[in-house]
Design a protein around this motif. Structure first.
Motif, short mmCIF file in Angstrom:
data_model
loop_
_atom_site.label_atom_id
_atom_site.label_comp_id
_atom_site.label_asym_id
_atom_site.label_seq_id
_atom_site.Cartn_x
_atom_site.Cartn_y
_atom_site.Cartn_z
N PRO A 228 0.78 -1.26 0.05
CA PRO A 228 0.01 0.00 -0.07
C PRO A 228 0.81 1.28 -0.04
O PRO A 228 0.49 2.30 -0.95
N ASP A 229 2.10 1.38 0.77
CA ASP A 229 2.87 2.50 0.84
C ASP A 229 3.34 2.68 -0.79
O ASP A 229 3.70 3.83 -1.20
N ASP A 230 3.51 1.77 -1.46
CA ASP A 230 4.22 1.91 -2.73
C ASP A 230 3.11 2.40 -3.73
O ASP A 230 3.59 3.46 -4.44
N ILE A 231 1.91 2.16 -3.56
CA ILE A 231 1.01 2.84 -4.50
C ILE A 231 0.60 4.37 -3.92
O ILE A 231 0.47 5.10 -4.76
N GLN A 232 0.71 4.43 -2.80
CA GLN A 232 0.44 5.79 -2.32
C GLN A 232 1.53 6.59 -2.66
O GLN A 232 1.47 7.84 -2.96
N ARG A 233 2.84 6.22 -2.49
CA ARG A 233 3.97 7.08 -3.20
C ARG A 233 3.93 7.37 -4.64
O ARG A 233 3.99 8.48 -4.76
N LEU A 234 3.34 6.53 -5.25
CA LEU A 234 3.30 6.75 -6.64
C LEU A 234 2.08 7.82 -7.17
O LEU A 234 2.23 8.72 -7.66
N VAL A 235 0.95 7.66 -6.24
CA VAL A 235 -0.13 8.33 -6.27
C VAL A 235 0.22 10.10 -5.82
O VAL A 235 0.08 11.09 -6.62
N ARG A 236 1.15 10.16 -5.00
CA ARG A 236 1.40 11.23 -4.45
C ARG A 236 2.44 12.04 -5.52
O ARG A 236 2.48 13.30 -5.86
N ALA A 237 3.40 11.12 -6.11
CA ALA A 237 4.17 11.81 -7.10
C ALA A 237 3.45 12.41 -8.19
O ALA A 237 3.80 13.37 -9.02
N LEU A 238 2.60 11.51 -8.67
CA LEU A 238 1.69 11.95 -10.00
C LEU A 238 1.05 13.20 -9.70
O LEU A 238 0.94 13.95 -10.62
N HIS A 239 0.20 13.17 -8.47
CA HIS A 239 -0.25 14.78 -8.18
C HIS A 239 0.51 15.71 -8.24
O HIS A 239 0.42 16.85 -8.69
N ASP A 240 1.75 15.61 -7.56
CA ASP A 240 2.87 16.51 -7.60
C ASP A 240 3.29 17.01 -9.04
O ASP A 240 3.58 18.19 -9.28
N LEU A 241 3.18 16.25 -9.95
CA LEU A 241 3.71 16.47 -11.40
C LEU A 241 2.75 16.91 -12.31
O LEU A 241 2.74 17.34 -13.49
N ALA A 242 1.19 16.88 -11.80
CA ALA A 242 0.21 17.65 -12.62
C ALA A 242 0.22 19.04 -12.82
O ALA A 242 0.90 19.58 -11.88
N PRO A 243 -0.27 19.31 -13.90
CA PRO A 243 -0.20 20.99 -14.08
C PRO A 243 -1.13 21.71 -13.36
O PRO A 243 -1.99 21.24 -12.97
N SER A 244 -0.45 22.64 -12.97
CA SER A 244 -1.19 23.59 -12.01
C SER A 244 -2.26 24.62 -12.49
O SER A 244 -2.34 24.68 -13.90
#
Length: 387
Positions: free
Chosen positions: A371-387
């Protein structure tokens, strides 16, 4: 000559389409070492986490002691070992077919079965999103090559009804490798039976993952079991099974035709018997370890939940293949590179592998992701999303 090649490569680079190889320094796992750096990987087809399983490693070592390292000859000379024979028997039983035949790769299996069953007087009907190996097989067969829109069975029926040919073959992925969706297998079988056509089904990404005991897409509720005599089934053994190779399962007459006529089977050295020996263990683990598929389902649900508010949308998929549609190739590469800089591997898939304007990140989940692996990916993708 070289200037022309260099210019083509420059244009490919400019369009964000140039591919590069990476050197893995570790065994396959959800956390791997590439080019000396540690990564959390969402880029592997090792869906069940079997590629580095200690029982498979032990079986491969036992197989090497029993059979040596190489097969030494083609199957039809003296390279067909007891390990190959036992694995073919086990795969036929596991998938519910009378017989099975091993091939070195899924690509070779598709080339072999299509070209053995279709020729100049025949017609091959193919889903437009089929894997490249199925398309190449249809072209090599010299049969009339007729494509239909993705999973559009009305269009397929219209073509089956109007095309005149000695033999008709419908070829389709079971799980589409870049979309993650599943073909309407039962309806395809019904259509093929109605029009006296063969159905060649490529279940490279369903075998081991889907259906009762991981027996594949044919064993999904409402799918195709018991099997139709017109069905020819292919699955690979280097993805969920964790090793290497492929097999075709079908009626005895079909398998014997492949033995006699499939050039990619006849004219190649057999795979090392030690791999077949290891795969006997893999098939047993696939059948008994339901917890692996349960873990996959939990990981898929967590990823979908985490990306609900993302500006990019996951394509509809209940499989470990979770494509995140980006659109622009350069943008897909930017996001993939941004993830890599955070120690996360997710490949950008671009044309010509997928249609123009549909570049994507192909997120591949494994039962070994936590679960921590999935959460890490999700957070990284949100950080890379255009503002």
């Amino acid at each position: 000559m070289f200037a022309d090649l260099a210019e083509q490569l420059r244009i490919r680079e400019q369009k964000g389409l140039r591919r590069t190889r990476q050197i893995a320094d570790s065994s396959q796992a959800s956390h791997i070492t590439i080019d000396g750096c540690d990564y959390l990987a969402f880029s592997s087809n090792d869906y069940l986490g079997l590629a580095n399983h200690p029982e498979l490693i032990a079986s491969a070592c036992d197989g090497a002691r029993l059979y040596g390292v190489g097969a030494g000859a083609s199957h039809l000379i003296n390279g067909h070992s007891a390990a190959h024979h036992d694995l073919e028997t086990a795969l036929a039983t596991f998938t519910g077919f009378p017989r099975a035949l091993l091939f070195s790769t899924g690509y070779m299996a598709n080339i072999g079965m299509v070209t053995a069953l279709a020729g100049r007087e025949d017609a091959v009907f193919a889903d437009k999103l089929n894997h490249a190996s199925l398309n190449d097989a249809a072209l090599l067969s010299r049969a009339q090559f007729i494509r239909y829109p993705h999973c559009d069975l009305a269009a397929l029926e219209q073509r089956l009804a109007t095309v005149q040919a000695r033999r008709k073959l419908v070829i389709s992925d079971a799980v589409f490798s870049m979309e993650g969706d599943i073909a309407p297998i039962r309806r395809l079988i019904e259509l093929c039976e109605r029009y006296h056509a063969w159905l060649l089904l490529d279940d490279a990404h369903g075998f081991g993952v889907l259906g009762e005991q991981g027996r594949g897409s044919l064993f999904l509720p409402g799918s195709a079991h018991p099997h139709s005599p017109s069905l020819v089934y292919m699955a690979t053994l280097g993805k969920a099974a964790g090793v290497f190779g492929a097999f075709v399962a079908a009626q005895p007459e079909v398998i014997e035709t492949l033995v006699q006529s499939a050039r990619s089977y006849i004219y190649t050295t057999a795979t090392p018997p030690l791999l077949a020996h290891a795969l006997l263990t893999s098939v047993r683990l696939i059948g008994q370890d339901e917890w692996r598929r349960e873990a996959l389902r939990r990981n898929i649900a967590q990823l979908k939940q985490g990306l609900q508010s993302s500006p990019w949308k996951l394509l509809p998929s209940v499989t470990p293949i979770q494509p995140l549609l980006i659109g622009d190739s350069v943008e897909a590469v930017r996001i993939s590179q941004g993830l890599r800089e955070q120690g996360i591997l997710v490949p950008a898939i671009r044309p010509p592998t997928v249609p123009q304007g549909t570049a994507r990140l192909r997120i591949s989940l494994s039962a070994t992701h936590q679960p921590d692996d999935i959460q890490r990916l999700v957070r990284a993708l949100h950080d890379l999303a255009p503002s």
